[in-house]
Scaffold this motif. Structure first.
Motif, PDB file in Angstrom:
ATOM      1  N   MET A 135       0.853  -1.182   0.000  1.00  0.00           N
ATOM      2  CA  MET A 135       0.000   0.000   0.000  1.00  0.00           C
ATOM      3  C   MET A 135       0.888   1.230   0.000  1.00  0.00           C
ATOM      4  N   TYR A 136       0.734   2.077  -0.989  1.00  0.00           N
ATOM      5  CA  TYR A 136       1.566   3.262  -1.107  1.00  0.00           C
ATOM      6  C   TYR A 136       0.677   4.464  -1.381  1.00  0.00           C
ATOM      7  N   ASN A 137       0.561   5.330  -0.392  1.00  0.00           N
ATOM      8  CA  ASN A 137      -0.294   6.514  -0.510  1.00  0.00           C
ATOM      9  C   ASN A 137       0.235   7.572   0.456  1.00  0.00           C
ATOM     10  N   PRO A 138       1.489   8.011   0.247  1.00  0.00           N
ATOM     11  CA  PRO A 138       2.162   8.866   1.231  1.00  0.00           C
ATOM     12  C   PRO A 138       1.461  10.186   1.504  1.00  0.00           C
ATOM     13  N   SER A 139       0.705  10.708   0.552  1.00  0.00           N
ATOM     14  CA  SER A 139       0.011  11.974   0.776  1.00  0.00           C
ATOM     15  C   SER A 139      -1.342  11.779   1.440  1.00  0.00           C
ATOM     16  N   GLY A 140      -1.866  10.556   1.392  1.00  0.00           N
ATOM     17  CA  GLY A 140      -3.166  10.270   1.973  1.00  0.00           C
ATOM     18  C   GLY A 140      -4.324  10.780   1.156  1.00  0.00           C
ATOM     19  N   THR A 141      -4.054  11.264  -0.025  1.00  0.00           N
ATOM     20  CA  THR A 141      -5.110  11.873  -0.834  1.00  0.00           C
ATOM     21  C   THR A 141      -5.878  10.864  -1.668  1.00  0.00           C
ATOM     22  N   TYR A 142      -5.263   9.709  -1.906  1.00  0.00           N
ATOM     23  CA  TYR A 142      -5.927   8.746  -2.775  1.00  0.00           C
ATOM     24  C   TYR A 142      -6.910   7.907  -1.965  1.00  0.00           C
ATOM     25  N   ASN A 143      -8.150   7.887  -2.348  1.00  0.00           N
ATOM     26  CA  ASN A 143      -9.182   7.159  -1.630  1.00  0.00           C
ATOM     27  C   ASN A 143      -9.386   5.790  -2.272  1.00  0.00           C
ATOM     28  N   PHE A 144      -8.731   4.798  -1.685  1.00  0.00           N
ATOM     29  CA  PHE A 144      -8.868   3.448  -2.211  1.00  0.00           C
ATOM     30  C   PHE A 144     -10.326   2.989  -2.110  1.00  0.00           C
ATOM     31  N   THR A 145     -10.824   2.412  -3.161  1.00  0.00           N
ATOM     32  CA  THR A 145     -12.199   1.901  -3.139  1.00  0.00           C
ATOM     33  C   THR A 145     -12.253   0.391  -3.264  1.00  0.00           C
ATOM     34  N   ARG A 146     -11.131  -0.225  -3.632  1.00  0.00           N
ATOM     35  CA  ARG A 146     -11.109  -1.683  -3.716  1.00  0.00           C
ATOM     36  C   ARG A 146      -9.695  -2.185  -3.497  1.00  0.00           C
ATOM     37  N   VAL A 147      -9.583  -3.462  -3.152  1.00  0.00           N
ATOM     38  CA  VAL A 147      -8.300  -4.121  -2.955  1.00  0.00           C
ATOM     39  C   VAL A 147      -8.229  -5.279  -3.926  1.00  0.00           C
ATOM     40  N   SER A 148      -7.168  -5.346  -4.680  1.00  0.00           N
ATOM     41  CA  SER A 148      -7.041  -6.420  -5.668  1.00  0.00           C
ATOM     42  C   SER A 148      -5.799  -7.246  -5.384  1.00  0.00           C
ATOM     43  N   GLY A 149      -5.788  -8.451  -5.894  1.00  0.00           N
ATOM     44  CA  GLY A 149      -4.655  -9.339  -5.705  1.00  0.00           C
ATOM     45  C   GLY A 149      -5.042 -10.760  -6.010  1.00  0.00           C
ATOM     46  N   THR A 150      -4.116 -11.688  -5.741  1.00  0.00           N
ATOM     47  CA  THR A 150      -4.349 -13.097  -6.056  1.00  0.00           C
ATOM     48  C   THR A 150      -4.324 -13.918  -4.782  1.00  0.00           C
ATOM     49  N   HIS A 151      -5.324 -14.749  -4.580  1.00  0.00           N
ATOM     50  CA  HIS A 151      -5.390 -15.629  -3.416  1.00  0.00           C
ATOM     51  C   HIS A 151      -4.735 -16.973  -3.717  1.00  0.00           C
ATOM     52  N   LEU A 152      -4.424 -17.681  -2.649  1.00  0.00           N
ATOM     53  CA  LEU A 152      -4.021 -19.080  -2.821  1.00  0.00           C
ATOM     54  C   LEU A 152      -5.183 -19.844  -3.436  1.00  0.00           C
ATOM     55  N   GLN A 153      -4.838 -20.911  -4.082  1.00  0.00           N
ATOM     56  CA  GLN A 153      -5.869 -21.677  -4.783  1.00  0.00           C
ATOM     57  C   GLN A 153      -6.969 -22.122  -3.813  1.00  0.00           C
ATOM     58  N   GLY A 154      -8.186 -21.865  -4.220  1.00  0.00           N
ATOM     59  CA  GLY A 154      -9.342 -22.284  -3.428  1.00  0.00           C
ATOM     60  C   GLY A 154      -9.725 -21.326  -2.316  1.00  0.00           C
ATOM     61  N   LYS A 155      -8.987 -20.223  -2.167  1.00  0.00           N
ATOM     62  CA  LYS A 155      -9.256 -19.268  -1.103  1.00  0.00           C
ATOM     63  C   LYS A 155      -9.896 -18.002  -1.663  1.00  0.00           C
ATOM     64  N   THR A 156     -10.672 -17.316  -0.812  1.00  0.00           N
ATOM     65  CA  THR A 156     -11.323 -16.070  -1.212  1.00  0.00           C
ATOM     66  C   THR A 156     -11.055 -14.990  -0.164  1.00  0.00           C
ATOM     67  N   ASP A 157     -11.608 -13.817  -0.403  1.00  0.00           N
ATOM     68  CA  ASP A 157     -11.463 -12.722   0.561  1.00  0.00           C
ATOM     69  C   ASP A 157     -11.978 -13.113   1.944  1.00  0.00           C
ATOM     70  N   GLU A 158     -12.981 -13.935   1.977  1.00  0.00           N
ATOM     71  CA  GLU A 158     -13.582 -14.337   3.252  1.00  0.00           C
ATOM     72  C   GLU A 158     -12.668 -15.220   4.090  1.00  0.00           C
ATOM     73  N   ASP A 159     -11.652 -15.799   3.452  1.00  0.00           N
ATOM     74  CA  ASP A 159     -10.729 -16.680   4.179  1.00  0.00           C
ATOM     75  C   ASP A 159      -9.545 -15.937   4.788  1.00  0.00           C
ATOM     76  N   VAL A 160      -9.390 -14.673   4.479  1.00  0.00           N
ATOM     77  CA  VAL A 160      -8.253 -13.902   4.980  1.00  0.00           C
ATOM     78  C   VAL A 160      -8.443 -13.607   6.469  1.00  0.00           C
ATOM     79  N   ARG A 161      -7.452 -13.997   7.255  1.00  0.00           N
ATOM     80  CA  ARG A 161      -7.495 -13.774   8.701  1.00  0.00           C
ATOM     81  C   ARG A 161      -6.410 -12.808   9.177  1.00  0.00           C
ATOM     82  N   TYR A 162      -5.307 -12.716   8.441  1.00  0.00           N
ATOM     83  CA  TYR A 162      -4.145 -11.949   8.894  1.00  0.00           C
ATOM     84  C   TYR A 162      -3.730 -10.979   7.789  1.00  0.00           C
ATOM     85  N   ILE A 163      -3.700  -9.687   8.119  1.00  0.00           N
ATOM     86  CA  ILE A 163      -3.322  -8.665   7.148  1.00  0.00           C
ATOM     87  C   ILE A 163      -2.030  -7.994   7.617  1.00  0.00           C
TER      88      ILE A 163
END
Length: 389
Positions: A1-29
């Motif tokens: 995450m890179y937003n040093p000025s704080g001006t950018y308003n993130f509206t979504r998070v994208s990336g690749t999960h391990l096989q068979g996993k979804t956003d709902e399986d994420v426990r540790y950020i």
């Protein structure tokens, strides 16, 4: 995450999960290396609502908003250490009632709003060390009824509201070291019945008020080193049978009440760099004897303290009286103020013609007298003509 000025308003998070996993399986950020942002976009908890642990340390965060973590309902562990946080919105953690540990160490907080921690009813540990605040609102900890550890080390606290800890009935460890406290309030400790460890090292405390620790009967360790104490009275502590570790090193102590050793279970005593003695003793078979031997000069000085002068007010007159060492007005403890320690003039002047101060009457008891006998003698003396001048 890179937003040093704080001006950018993130509206979504994208990336690749391990096989068979979804956003709902994420426990540790945890952020990637060199992450840099002044705020926490709500999109993170909007996306990973089942996260239980978030480590956002060393990200140069400045502000925690009311929506930063609101949708992480199951969050249990939140690390915001080593940032540049100056502001946390009221109700910033309102959606995080399952949070158990909150770390805000080494930030730039100069104040904390009264409702910042509202709803954190299950919080066990709160760490606010190495910040910049000097005062705190009286109700800032009101919701933290299950808190076990509160760490306020290395701030600039010079005083606190008298009821600030009133709701912390399950607190076991309180850390106030390295602040600027000059005095302690009895009210701070009145509700801390489960307190086991108290850390007050490196402040500017000059004296311990009567009964300051007497409500915290579970205390095992008290750390008072590097303050400005000169006299230690046993009635500041009460009967702390579980007290095992006492640290009063690097003060200016020249008098020490022996009753504090007799009435507690202290087996480790750090008394280095004081005026009447300079030693430290750690738990071993001869600890208690060694303490008494090392403290003989301190005991002697305490017994030879100049009598303290106080005033007894009644409904008819006010009489100045002189109390022996260890006798504190309103706290005449039978262990440290016995009838044989009080001279005849004091006893004669202690009573007015018709009215006896009730508080003194209750506490002014000799170990060798039965209560009934003492009441009879008080009644006799109360009806004698007053010899007061």
């Amino acid at each position: 995450m890179y937003n040093p000025s704080g001006t950018y308003n993130f509206t979504r998070v994208s990336g690749t999960h391990l096989q068979g996993k979804t956003d709902e399986d994420v426990r540790y950020i945890v952020p990637t290396a060199n992450s840099n942002t002044t705020n926490v976009p709500s999109a993170i908890c909007d996306t990973f609502q089942n996260a239980t642990r978030i480590d956002f340390n060393s990200m140069r965060l400045v502000h925690i908003g009311v929506n930063s973590f609101r949708n992480c309902k199951g969050l249990e562990y939140l690390d915001l250490n080593y940032n540049l946080i100056t502001e946390i919105d009221d109700y910033a953690f309102e959606g995080n009632s399952n949070l158990l540990r909150l770390y805000l160490e080494r930030n730039e907080l100069t104040r904390i709003h009264e409702n910042v921690f509202t709803s954190l009813v299950n919080l066990k540990m709160l760490v606010l060390t190495y910040n910049q605040f000097s005062v705190l609102p009286e109700n800032v900890f009101t919701s933290l009824i299950n808190l076990k550890t509160l760490d306020l080390n290395f701030n600039k606290i010079n005083d606190l509201p008298k009821n600030i800890f009133a709701s912390l009935v399950n607190l076991e460890s309180l850390v106030l070291t390295n602040n600027e406290l000059k005095a302690l309030r009895v009210e701070w400790f009145e509700s801390l019945n489960q307190l086991k460890s108290l850390y007050l090292r490196s402040n500017k405390i000059k004296e311990l008020p009567s009964n300051i620790f007497s409500s915290s009967k579970e205390l095992i360790s008290i750390e008072l080193g590097f303050n400005n104490l000169s006299v230690i009275h046993s009635n500041s502590f009460g009967i702390l049978s579980n007290l095992t570790y006492l640290y009063v090193n690097n003060n200016q102590i020249n008098a020490f009440d022996q009753n504090l050793i007799d009435d507690t279970g202290v087996r480790t005593l750090d008394f280095r760099e004081n005026m009447c003695a300079d030693f430290s003793i750690y738990d071993d078979s001869d600890t208690r004897l060694q303490m008494r031997l090392q403290l003989l000069k301190c005991f002697e000085n305490y017994n030879n303290l100049e009598p303290e002068t106080t005033t007894v007010a009644t409904t008819t007159t006010t009489t100045a009286i002189t109390l022996p060492p260890g006798c504190i007005a309103g706290n005449l403890d039978k262990r440290v103020c016995r009838l044989e320690d009080v001279d005849e003039e004091f006893r004669d002047n202690f009573f007015t013609q018709n009215v006896l101060n009730n508080e003194f009457k209750e506490n002014f008891k000799n170990q060798s007298f039965a209560i009934e006998e003492l009441e009879r003698k008080i009644a006799e003396l109360a009806h004698r003509p007053c010899a007061c001048s």
